[in-house]
Enzyme design. Sequence first.
Site, PDB file in Angstrom:
ATOM      1  N   GLY A  23      -2.735  11.936   7.663  1.00  0.00           N
ATOM      2  CA  GLY A  23      -2.181  11.537   8.966  1.00  0.00           C
ATOM      3  C   GLY A  23      -3.173  10.975   9.967  1.00  0.00           C
ATOM      4  N   ASN A  25      -4.047   7.885  10.479  1.00  0.00           N
ATOM      5  CA  ASN A  25      -3.492   6.684  11.144  1.00  0.00           C
ATOM      6  C   ASN A  25      -2.417   7.063  12.154  1.00  0.00           C
ATOM      7  OD1 ASN A  25      -4.604   4.001  10.256  1.00  0.00           O
ATOM      8  ND2 ASN A  25      -4.322   4.990   8.259  1.00  0.00           N
ATOM      9  N   ILE A 109       7.571   4.264  -2.727  1.00  0.00           N
ATOM     10  CA  ILE A 109       8.197   2.945  -2.614  1.00  0.00           C
ATOM     11  C   ILE A 109       9.585   3.129  -2.018  1.00  0.00           C
ATOM     12  CG2 ILE A 109       9.064   0.967  -3.926  1.00  0.00           C
ATOM     13  CD1 ILE A 109       6.777   1.541  -5.932  1.00  0.00           C
ATOM     14  N   HIS A 126      -2.019  -0.912   4.587  1.00  0.00           N
ATOM     15  CA  HIS A 126      -2.478  -0.804   3.204  1.00  0.00           C
ATOM     16  C   HIS A 126      -3.999  -0.983   3.173  1.00  0.00           C
ATOM     17  CE1 HIS A 126      -2.292  -1.043  -1.150  1.00  0.00           C
ATOM     18  NE2 HIS A 126      -3.112  -2.070  -1.074  1.00  0.00           N
ATOM     19  N   ASP A 162       3.714  -3.912  -1.342  1.00  0.00           N
ATOM     20  CA  ASP A 162       2.502  -4.398  -0.663  1.00  0.00           C
ATOM     21  C   ASP A 162       2.455  -5.928  -0.596  1.00  0.00           C
ATOM     22  OD1 ASP A 162       1.683  -1.732  -0.432  1.00  0.00           O
ATOM     23  OD2 ASP A 162       0.593  -1.791  -2.334  1.00  0.00           O
TER      24      ASP A 162
HETATM   25  C1  GAR Z   1      -4.593   5.014   4.524  1.00  0.00           C
HETATM   26  O1  GAR Z   1      -5.813   4.552   4.020  1.00  0.00           O
HETATM   27  C2  GAR Z   1      -3.510   3.996   4.300  1.00  0.00           C
HETATM   28  O2  GAR Z   1      -3.944   2.677   4.417  1.00  0.00           O
HETATM   29  C3  GAR Z   1      -3.119   4.303   2.873  1.00  0.00           C
HETATM   30  O3  GAR Z   1      -3.110   5.696   2.795  1.00  0.00           O
HETATM   31  C4  GAR Z   1      -4.103   6.195   3.698  1.00  0.00           C
HETATM   32  C5  GAR Z   1      -3.446   7.232   4.566  1.00  0.00           C
HETATM   33  O4  GAR Z   1      -4.405   7.889   5.345  1.00  0.00           O
HETATM   34  N1  GAR Z   1      -1.861   3.727   2.530  1.00  0.00           N
HETATM   35  C6  GAR Z   1      -1.576   3.305   1.308  1.00  0.00           C
HETATM   36  O5  GAR Z   1      -2.342   3.389   0.373  1.00  0.00           O
HETATM   37  C7  GAR Z   1      -0.194   2.691   1.166  1.00  0.00           C
HETATM   38  N2  GAR Z   1      -0.151   1.842   0.017  1.00  0.00           N
HETATM   39  P1  GAR Z   1      -3.950   8.739   6.585  1.00  0.00           P
HETATM   40  O6  GAR Z   1      -2.874   9.685   6.079  1.00  0.00           O
HETATM   41  O7  GAR Z   1      -5.187   9.480   7.006  1.00  0.00           O
HETATM   42  O8  GAR Z   1      -3.461   7.806   7.630  1.00  0.00           O
END
Ligand code: GAR
Length: 248
Positions: A23, A25, A109, A126, A162
């Site tokens: 989490g 982001n 997905i 992504h 994606d």
């Molecule tokens: C992030 O790096 C995001 O870009 C990636 O998962 C991570 C989540 O981190 N998303 C994907 O790979 C989607 N295809 P977070 O939970 O710390 O935000």
Amino acid sequence: MAGEGEVLGEDTRRIVVLVSGRGSNLMALHAAISGHEAGGVACGVRARIAAVVANRECAALVWAREHQIATRLVDESRLSDRADFDVQLGEAVASFAPDLVVMAGFLRIVSASFLQLFDGRILNIHPSLLPAFRGLHTHRKALGAGVLLHGATVHWVSAELDAGPILGQAVVAVGECDDEHALAARVLRMEHRLLPLVVRRVLEQLPPAGVLPSPREAATAQAPCWPPILPRILLVEDALVAHRDARP
Ligand code: GAR
């Protein structure tokens, strides 16, 4: 219209964030729209995270609960039928009446029926410079491919994984000594800057009523056209700029 009995100002945009893991982001977006700094970039848009929805128990959900943000778990481990899961996910998100749905580390997905429900209103972040390295293990793939530049992308979500139209990218240099962990950490720092900037840009274009027509409705009515064609955002890691400037 506010979901779940909550009353918000009419001009406050409602965001539902979909998560599956740590989490970070989500936290960066929350900090930015709460008026704080997120990775050095302030995001002054009037918006609220109306809810955090997850497909599994995860740290992001715990964090959201601790921060008094509404949460919903659509537990994939209890819903073996994919169609059932998709229906429940759609209902959960719709109950919060989002202007925008942000997939921030949502590792599942989504179906065509879910996309249709929130047509033209779903963003994904992504961890690669799309169209390179779709799917999982993007940092490992980047190192394996020997690329010099890597990064992250925010894009509209479409039926293909994606692959929706790109709204912004953040670029980092791949160092000689980078391993997967080091590269992932640098990309993530850039993700935390990129996502709030793109969300702000998208939200600035929202019709005042906060009610988005689907692209089909927009094509037939006098409703504002959505999604609009937006200037895309390019962020470049400071170290990469310094590296370039140091060259003769
Ligand atoms: C992030 O790096 C995001 O870009 C990636 O998962 C991570 C989540 O981190 N998303 C994907 O790979 C989607 N295809 P977070 O939970 O710390 O935000």
